[in-house]
Write an enzyme that holds these catalytic residues in place. Structure first.
Site, PDB file in Angstrom:
ATOM      1  N   GLU A 105      -3.411  -1.559  -2.412  1.00  0.00           N
ATOM      2  CA  GLU A 105      -4.569  -1.532  -1.495  1.00  0.00           C
ATOM      3  C   GLU A 105      -4.926  -0.091  -1.138  1.00  0.00           C
ATOM      4  O   GLU A 105      -6.100   0.275  -1.059  1.00  0.00           O
ATOM      5  CB  GLU A 105      -4.265  -2.329  -0.233  1.00  0.00           C
ATOM      6  CG  GLU A 105      -4.189  -3.826  -0.490  1.00  0.00           C
ATOM      7  CD  GLU A 105      -4.135  -4.599   0.811  1.00  0.00           C
ATOM      8  OE1 GLU A 105      -5.153  -5.204   1.183  1.00  0.00           O
ATOM      9  OE2 GLU A 105      -3.069  -4.596   1.449  1.00  0.00           O
ATOM     10  N   GLU A 125       0.838 -10.455  -2.465  1.00  0.00           N
ATOM     11  CA  GLU A 125       1.005 -10.966  -1.097  1.00  0.00           C
ATOM     12  C   GLU A 125       1.102 -12.488  -1.023  1.00  0.00           C
ATOM     13  O   GLU A 125       1.877 -13.040  -0.245  1.00  0.00           O
ATOM     14  CB  GLU A 125      -0.145 -10.486  -0.202  1.00  0.00           C
ATOM     15  CG  GLU A 125      -0.049  -9.033   0.220  1.00  0.00           C
ATOM     16  CD  GLU A 125      -0.617  -8.068  -0.821  1.00  0.00           C
ATOM     17  OE1 GLU A 125      -0.881  -8.497  -1.971  1.00  0.00           O
ATOM     18  OE2 GLU A 125      -0.802  -6.887  -0.491  1.00  0.00           O
TER      19      GLU A 125
END
Ligand code: NAI
Length: 684
Positions: A105, A125
């Site tokens: 990210e 995730e």
């Protein structure tokens, strides 16, 4: 400046080095350091661009998972990414090793991504019950479009650099020195920002989006995180990015404290710790390159494939040519089908097969570093085989048995070197299943055990060390669970109801479907062997014996607890089984009653927890978390429930104690209670 992040200079390019060993996990200290350094980058007139790079062997392998269980510390990752985007100088992420989760990210927040060949990037995730919370679901679709972004976020796939380049996840693959390539790339961007957030999400066909969502839900068993990830990615194409980022963050915050995320984090740490034995620290494992596998049946061939895939030289031994030919053929068919399916390069398959040496000449044992026995499950046969190994194997070779239930010390006792004997209990299919119970016998030397653990890692297995006991950890807990399920069909439930209730809980397959699949005769033979030593007062359910006596051995005979039509994988309830069960109930004078799905689930799970407590008290299982690793990875226990011990802890000590009184009452004579403190204490 933070000790975890420092700034170096390469002319007018700032090189920001993240240094948080061992994997540069994105901790609060790292985030603070990044913000401080970014301030310098923004304000220093001599700096025209910046590169973010990881020290050691990766960029950032992920966020610090321990933090997710607690209130998040400031500054949070979105603030760091916002600072990069707000900085008017280009920032380039230089990726090597792994850039995963929050690490990727962060890279997506930069103006470009340069990766060394062999880097893996991705957003895993969802596999931890959460979604990316720092813009991953908003920036990824801007690079690859919504359908692909759904696929990548929901599967948590680790994308290798070549593929990442083709998809546009990275901008270039560095040839040679990564840092130099990234600095050059950053210099080329001076005067320009190339923020991912400013890109327009490529238009996608509604049908393609729908298909990607349906496929992701199916593969992800429609878990809440999968739903949330799909929704977040889809919103990237529908709302302004600020709005998308805000709703992604709130979904992330809600999921991170969910029971499911806690369970998955627990399992993650349990797996990470399973091979760590403090007493083995500093113990050098014995070198292993040549492995001999004895027995070319179901397990032996699977073990040989796993060893070939891992680069070992493998001798496959049998008692006669015909059995050897069958086993060798199975291995060749395996490689041929992998190549045909496009899963393996023909050259790799050829290399693996070239390292295989099928033989009936046992003198090959003289050059083996590790011998793995996988012959029939019969103590006399195994003792004979080990006595023979003892006469032929070189001194110091590690001798392993793949026995499922037998006494490892009795097997080791057939040799003059019990210190070299360990158990390596693989699960079927051995080249697929990750779990490997590494059994420590009474005389096993520390370096023999350490060798077992190192070999397990090389085989890409998940090792759990267990003491020598009937069924070790997994099969013993599973037997207690299955017994409890048999009690329940005796009391009034039908096999299909029990299976459905446990599958609804999340088990891959209910216990009676599993019994039909693996064959009822294995357990039948075992019950016969134990008949003489069984406590006559203990409750004994005759139903499985009656099925076997009627020739219903499961799928292989077309019928067991169910009927199985040939060629079909389906199962159908059979009135004949109901009649047989009713007769068994009547023989004992039992009046059937209705059992709720909740009762079925609780009793089955409590039986596991009770057996886990006993194994911990006996020292067979070393850590409560090991039990969870075994049940999740070897027995289809739903990962998102964390394992039986995690489940027990969630129920709480008081409820659990009451539950156990209830279970003991219902189970009747012969039920041996474990001390729950072992289950609760070790996780506290
Ligand atoms: P299998 O019957 O498929 O294969 C056994 C092989 O051993 C046969 O090919 C046989 O010819 C060979 N063999 C027998 N005696 C021998 C001897 N004296 N010397 C050389 N080879 C000999 O059995 P399977 O299922 O592969 O099981 C092997 C072992 O693995 C057993 O101890 C079993 O309990 C254990 N195991 C089995 C699992 C399963 O799901 N099938 C799972 C985990 C462990």
């Amino acid at each position: 400046m933070s000790a975890r992040v420092h700034l170096e200079r390469d002319g007018d390019v700032a090189v920001v080095v993240i240094d948080n060993p061992p994997v540069n996990a994105g901790s609060a200290q790292v985030r603070r350091g990044l913000l401080e350094v970014l301030e310098t980058v923004a304000s220093d007139g001599g700096i025209h661009a910046a590169v973010l790079i990881g020290a050691g062997n990766c960029f950032i392998a992920g966020s610090d998972l321990r933090e997710f269980g607690q209130p998040l510390q400031e500054p949070q990752l979105p603030a760091v990414i916002a600072a990069i985007e707000a900085c008017d100088k280009p920032v380039v992420a230089a990726l090597h090793g792994a850039a995963l989760g929050g690490g990727f990210e962060l890279a997506l927040g930069c103006d470009a991504r340069v990766a060394a060949a062999g880097t893996v990037v991705g957003l895993p995730e969802v596999t931890l019950g959460i979604i990316p919370g720092a813009g991953g679901t908003q920036r990824l679709p801007r690079l690859v479009g919504v359908p692909k972004a759904i696929e990548l976020t929901c599967s948590g796939a680790r994308v290798p650099s070549g593929q990442a380049l083709a998809l546009g996840l990275i901008d270039c693959e560095a040839q040679g020195d990564l840092r130099a390539a990234a600095v050059a790339h950053a210099r080329g961007l001076v005067g320009n920002k190339a923020r991912v957030r400013d890109r327009v999400v490529p238009a996608a066909d509604a049908q393609a989006v729908e298909q990607a969502a349906a496929a992701a839900l199916k593969a992800g068993k429609a878990r809440p995180a999968v739903h949330a990830a799909i929704e977040a990615v889809m919103s990237a194409a529908q709302v302004p990015i600020e709005e998308g980022l805000a709703s992604e963050r709130s979904a992330f915050q809600a999921l991170r404290v969910s029971r499911e995320a806690r369970a998955l984090r627990h399992q993650f740490f349990a797996e990470r710790d399973s091979a760590r034995l403090p007493e083995l620290e500093g113990v050098a494992p014995r070198p292993v390159q040549h492995v001999a596998v004895i027995g070319a049946g179901t397990m032996g061939t699977g073990i040989a494939i796993a060893a070939l895939d891992a680069g070992f030289d493998v001798a496959l031994l049998e008692q006669d040519e015909a059995a050897l030919r069958r086993g060798t053929e199975r291995i060749r068919e395996h490689y041929a089908s992998r190549v045909q399916a496009g899963k393996l390069k023909a050259s790799t398959a050829a290399q693996c097969e070239a390292r295989l040496q099928p033989t009936i000449d046992w003198s090959v044992l003289g050059s083996s570093d590790l011998v793995i026995e996988a012959v029939f499950e019969d103590l006399d046969v195994k003792r004979q085989v080990f006595a023979r190994i003892d006469t032929l194997a070189r001194p110091g070779a590690v001798l392993a048995s793949n026995t499922s239930y037998l006494d490892l010390d009795a097997i080791a006792g057939a040799t003059r070197r019990p210190q070299d004997v360990i158990g390596l209990h693989f699960f079927s299919p051995a080249h697929v299943m990750r779990l490997l119970e590494v059994v420590r016998g009474a005389a096993t030397a520390a370096d023999a055990l350490a060798t077992g653990l190192v070999v397990a890692k090389r085989l890409r297995k998940l090792p759990v060390v267990t003491g020598n006991a009937f069924g070790f950890i997994g099969n013993r807990i599973y037997a207690a669970y299955r017994r409890q399920c048999e009690f329940m069909i005796e009391e009034g439930a039908w096999p299909a109801q029990v299976d459905a209730a446990l599958e609804a809980f999340g088990f891959a397959m209910g216990p009676f479907a599993v019994a039909d699949l693996s064959g009822l005769d294995i357990a039948w033979r075992m019950r016969q062997a134990q008949a003489a030593t069984r406590d006559p007062a203990a409750r004994y359910v005759h139903i499985p014996d009656r099925l076997c006596e009627a020739g219903r051995l499961g799928r292989k005979t077309g019928a067991g607890y169910y009927v199985h039509e040939s060629g079909s994988r389906g199962r159908k309830s059979d009135p004949a089984v109901h009649t047989l069960i009713e007769r068994a109930r009547a023989d004992k004078g039992l009046v059937p009653r209705t059992l709720s799905d909740d009762e079925i689930q609780r009793r089955a799970l409590l039986a596991m927890v009770n057996e886990a407590a006993r194994l911990l008290a006996e020292g067979v299982a070393r850590r409560a978390s090991d039990v969870d690793v075994v049940l999740v990875n070897g027995f289809g226990f739903p990962r998102w429930e964390g394992g039986p011990v995690f489940w027990a802890r969630e129920r709480g000590a008081e409820a659990l104690a009451q539950d156990m009184d209830w279970l003991a009452d219902l189970s009747g004579p012969g039920f041996v209670r474990g001390d729950l403190c072992h289950v609760l204490q070790q996780l506290a």
